[in-house]
Design a protein around this motif. Sequence first.
Motif, short mmCIF file in Angstrom:
data_model
loop_
_atom_site.label_atom_id
_atom_site.label_comp_id
_atom_site.label_asym_id
_atom_site.label_seq_id
_atom_site.Cartn_x
_atom_site.Cartn_y
_atom_site.Cartn_z
N SER A 1 89.03 -14.73 120.71
CA SER A 1 87.85 -15.54 120.99
C SER A 1 86.64 -14.63 121.09
O SER A 1 86.74 -13.44 121.42
CB SER A 1 88.03 -16.30 122.31
N SER B 1 86.41 -19.53 125.42
CA SER B 1 87.40 -20.38 124.75
C SER B 1 86.80 -20.95 123.46
O SER B 1 86.25 -22.06 123.45
CB SER B 1 87.84 -21.51 125.68
N SER C 1 98.34 -17.95 124.84
CA SER C 1 97.59 -17.92 126.11
C SER C 1 98.33 -16.96 127.02
O SER C 1 99.57 -16.97 127.08
CB SER C 1 97.52 -19.31 126.74
N ASN D 1 94.05 -24.56 131.71
CA ASN D 1 93.33 -24.56 130.44
C ASN D 1 91.98 -25.23 130.64
O ASN D 1 91.92 -26.44 130.89
CB ASN D 1 94.16 -25.28 129.37
N SER E 1 92.58 -25.14 123.70
CA SER E 1 92.05 -23.79 123.46
C SER E 1 93.09 -22.74 123.78
O SER E 1 93.98 -22.95 124.61
CB SER E 1 90.80 -23.55 124.30
N ARG F 1 93.72 -18.18 123.98
CA ARG F 1 93.00 -16.90 124.16
C ARG F 1 92.93 -16.11 122.85
O ARG F 1 91.92 -15.49 122.54
CB ARG F 1 93.68 -16.08 125.24
#
Length: 406
Positions: A64, A80, A103, A217, A222, A224
């Motif tokens: 990201s 995000s 994530s 989240n 979304s 990472r």
Amino acid sequence: MFSAMLGEAWRAMGANRMRTFLTMLGMVIGVASVVLMMAVGQGAQESVKQSINAMGSNLFIVLSGSSTSGGARSGSGNTSTLTVADANAIAELDGVSHVAPISMGSAQVVYGNTNWSTSIIGTTPSYLDIRVWELADGYVFSESDMRSATRVALVGKTVVDNIFGDTDPIGKTIRIKQNPFVVLGVLKRKGQSLDGRDQDDTIIMPLTTAQRKILGNQFAGSVRLVMVQANTPELMPTVEQNINGLLKQRHNIREGADNDFNVRNLTAVANSAAETTRTMALLLGAIASVSLLVGGIGIMNIMLVSVTERTREIGIRMAIGARERDILLQFLLEAIVISVIGCFIGLILGISGAVLVNIITQAAVVISGYSVMIAFAVAASVGIFFGYYPARKAARMNPIEALRFQ
């Protein structure tokens, strides 16, 4: 004839044992240094190679982007901007083998009366394919577990050692942030990564489970980061270009504007580390080779002294019919014998030293037959090269002048 000359060379060396030993010592130290340094250098190369193989091949990490708040910019991965939908779109690109949205976080894991803080990775089953990470026992969670956010987990060896001990973890229930998880499988040991992180100190679970139960989240869907694996190394530049183009299109990024994502080529980083260790190994070998040169010069000096001391003997040999090549071979054999014996002793000391370094420091050392052969061949060649000049000088003496020498 040859055996007689060899016996004569041996007797000449035995007549001056201390001088022969000191001459040989230079070669012993030289060979031992070369073998030891090459073992350490190749051990470092092997460690990096294992780390690269453990990481996976042909990999990209899509992170990201950064954000700006009050004039302060955050680093990559702190905003995000990537989603599971982005990962699914990347998976449709040509040349892409596997894609795994991820994530990450950390949490305290509890089993019975023991607990351990470890990293949590929420991802898809493709993650294990990308990382070439097999199971030591059990089985992997499925797409059905992903859809239903099932509370199941795969545990690394470090976690097993610290909370289960000798207990078989398969089927046992652990608690992570008060949520019960069933252990489906145990990951095979990976060891340290290139940055020194313990890769086995981790728990892997379905992405949806991690987001809903453990990590939270901020924005639905979304992630990472996204790990991407290309089919072949040759396709990596094209795949990287296609990933950039796709994400710019999906995120509506105008031409000339900053990207809200970063694509990093992990293979390029790994290759750079491997090249560094190769250079280090060559440098260590080159430094150690200097001692071989010193040992060769020592052989030449002692052989020159020996020729001077035995000038009258050389004159007598020539007077009774010894040819120039006989004298040359006589002294050259002495240099060869000193070199070969010194090489063997040096090999033994070098190999012993490498084993000792491994025992004391636990550093990886690799003693290959190739490096031993190279060290031996170079050392013997150095001895012969530096022994040739004194032998040639002895062979070209004038017999009359030699007989007059006092």
